[in-house]
Enzyme design. Structure first.
Site, mmCIF file in Angstrom:
data_model
loop_
_atom_site.group_PDB
_atom_site.id
_atom_site.type_symbol
_atom_site.label_atom_id
_atom_site.label_comp_id
_atom_site.label_asym_id
_atom_site.label_seq_id
_atom_site.Cartn_x
_atom_site.Cartn_y
_atom_site.Cartn_z
ATOM 1 N N TYR A 23 17.902 43.744 44.095
ATOM 2 C CA TYR A 23 18.784 44.915 44.049
ATOM 3 C C TYR A 23 18.224 46.052 44.904
ATOM 4 O O TYR A 23 18.969 46.772 45.574
ATOM 5 C CB TYR A 23 18.971 45.379 42.616
ATOM 6 N N ARG A 69 22.164 49.081 52.047
ATOM 7 C CA ARG A 69 23.272 50.031 51.933
ATOM 8 C C ARG A 69 22.884 51.385 52.518
ATOM 9 O O ARG A 69 23.673 52.013 53.250
ATOM 10 C CB ARG A 69 23.688 50.172 50.461
ATOM 11 N N TYR A 119 17.863 59.221 42.478
ATOM 12 C CA TYR A 119 16.857 58.507 41.694
ATOM 13 C C TYR A 119 15.509 58.507 42.415
ATOM 14 O O TYR A 119 15.439 58.428 43.648
ATOM 15 C CB TYR A 119 17.281 57.058 41.464
ATOM 16 N N ARG A 127 29.170 58.680 40.935
ATOM 17 C CA ARG A 127 29.496 58.149 39.608
ATOM 18 C C ARG A 127 30.993 57.850 39.468
ATOM 19 O O ARG A 127 31.388 56.962 38.721
ATOM 20 C CB ARG A 127 29.078 59.131 38.520
ATOM 21 N N GLU A 170 27.466 46.924 31.395
ATOM 22 C CA GLU A 170 27.962 47.850 32.408
ATOM 23 C C GLU A 170 29.485 47.833 32.359
ATOM 24 O O GLU A 170 30.087 46.772 32.177
ATOM 25 C CB GLU A 170 27.466 47.461 33.796
#
Length: 347
Positions: A138, A145, A211, A224, A334
């Site tokens: 990930y 990305r 983060y 979000r 999730e």
């Protein structure tokens, strides 16, 4: 109604071609843009299907192959791109990510659409929390990305007045079986003066793009949620949301409590108070305004407990429950969704 995009959740990836042939037989090869995901339905079925459609006398649909469709109505032009797989022979997640994003960009360019017009992405990664040497898969997806997004000014022509920073698309980055990678996205183009984009952050959560490096050397670049404000109405595309407060996982090893916290996060994210904090009064949604949800459950044995919480909090809502690993080893659930509501504004 005119079908637009479909996501097929498969229990057995080996049967993908069987279902592709069935869809082509019954609906035609250009039926819709379809993404096949190796995520077993929690109920034990061989597959689950989430299908979107649009209706109206003014709707115009154009297709360009199996991966690309544009839907135009009321001065809006939505472009759907799905079923995108890496074409590189590399097995490196970073290389595959850059390649797949590039494939999506090339598909969009066939309609004259820049990647900056993308408002929502879905990223499905096999063995998402697995390690590749010192690198978690990930985290490598996030690195790819980040590098691909470098310099892209998302939504600049449509951002709500007063939004000072740039925007990232809403997104879901979720696991699936196997070791593959699949992507899909949607983009919006319009010249209507009453249409705006508003990237939403949750006041109870650290923005994912901020983060710390303990979570990922390159932070996940997504908002979000992305709100699309259309005159007196609005749509909110809620990103994949989990049991995270600030930047920490809450209720480790308790799927029911993680589900409650996840829904609390969604409720706060789409609420009128949060829109007001983002500078947009008279706008906000409740859980009752959600039109559909997807619920990803890491452990199949948690399905019934998770579903009970969802049905109590969301009510009778179209939902897909799929077994899928989440981006942190300690996250068990999730949820993503889409909300539609009317604004309460005075002229």
């Amino acid at each position: 109604a005119i079908p637009t995009i479909t996501t097929v959740f498969l229990a057995d990836e080996g049967k993908r071609e069987v279902y592709q042939r069935l869809c082509a037989k019954f609906f035609g090869r250009d039926f819709t843009v379809t993404t096949y995901v190796y995520q077993p339905p929690c109920c034990g079925a061989e597959l689950a299907i989430e299908a979107w459609a649009v209706s109206g006398d003014t709707v115009r649909v154009s297709r360009q192959g199996p991966n690309l469709m544009t839907v135009a109505y009321n001065g809006l032009r939505w472009v759907y791109c799905g079923g995108v797989l890496p074409t590189t022979t590399s097995t490196d997640v970073y290389d595959q990510s850059l390649n797949a994003f590039g494939e999506m960009a090339q598909l969009l360019a066939k309609w004259g659409v820049d990647f900056e017009n993308v408002v929502r992405t879905w990223l499905y990664l096999g063995d998402i929390v697995g390690d590749v040497g010192p690198k978690q898969r990930y985290k490598e997806l996030n690195r790819g990305r980040t590098d691909f997004f470098q310099g892209i000014r998302f939504g600049q022509s449509l951002l709500m007045p007063g939004v000072e920073r740039g925007a990232y698309p809403a997104s879901t980055g979720i696991g699936m079986g196997g070791k593959g990678l699949a992507m899909s996205c949607m983009a919006l183009l319009t010249r209507r003066p009453d249409v705006f984009l508003l990237p939403l952050e949750n006041p109870g959560q650290t923005p994912a793009y901020e983060y710390g490096t303990s979570y990922s050397p390159q932070s996940p670049k997504f908002s979000r949620a992305m709100a699309v404000i259309l005159g007196n109405y609005f749509t909110v595309w809620v990103s994949g949301t989990a049991s995270i407060v600030d930047s920490e996982t809450r209720y480790i090893d308790d799927a029911a409590k993680q589900t409650e916290q996840t829904i609390d996060n969604i409720e706060r994210l789409i609420a009128e108070d949060n829109f007001l904090q983002h500078g947009v009064p008279g706008t906000g949604a409740t859980l009752a305004d959600l039109s559909k949800i997807r619920v990803y459950v890491k452990r199949s044995e948690d399905y019934l407990a998770c579903r009970a919480v969802c049905e109590r909090r969301f009510g009778n809502i179209p939902a897909v429950y799929a077994v899928a690993d989440v981006c942190r080893p300690d996250l068990l659930v999730e949820i993503e969704g889409v909300a539609f509501a009317k604004r309460h504004v005075t002229s």
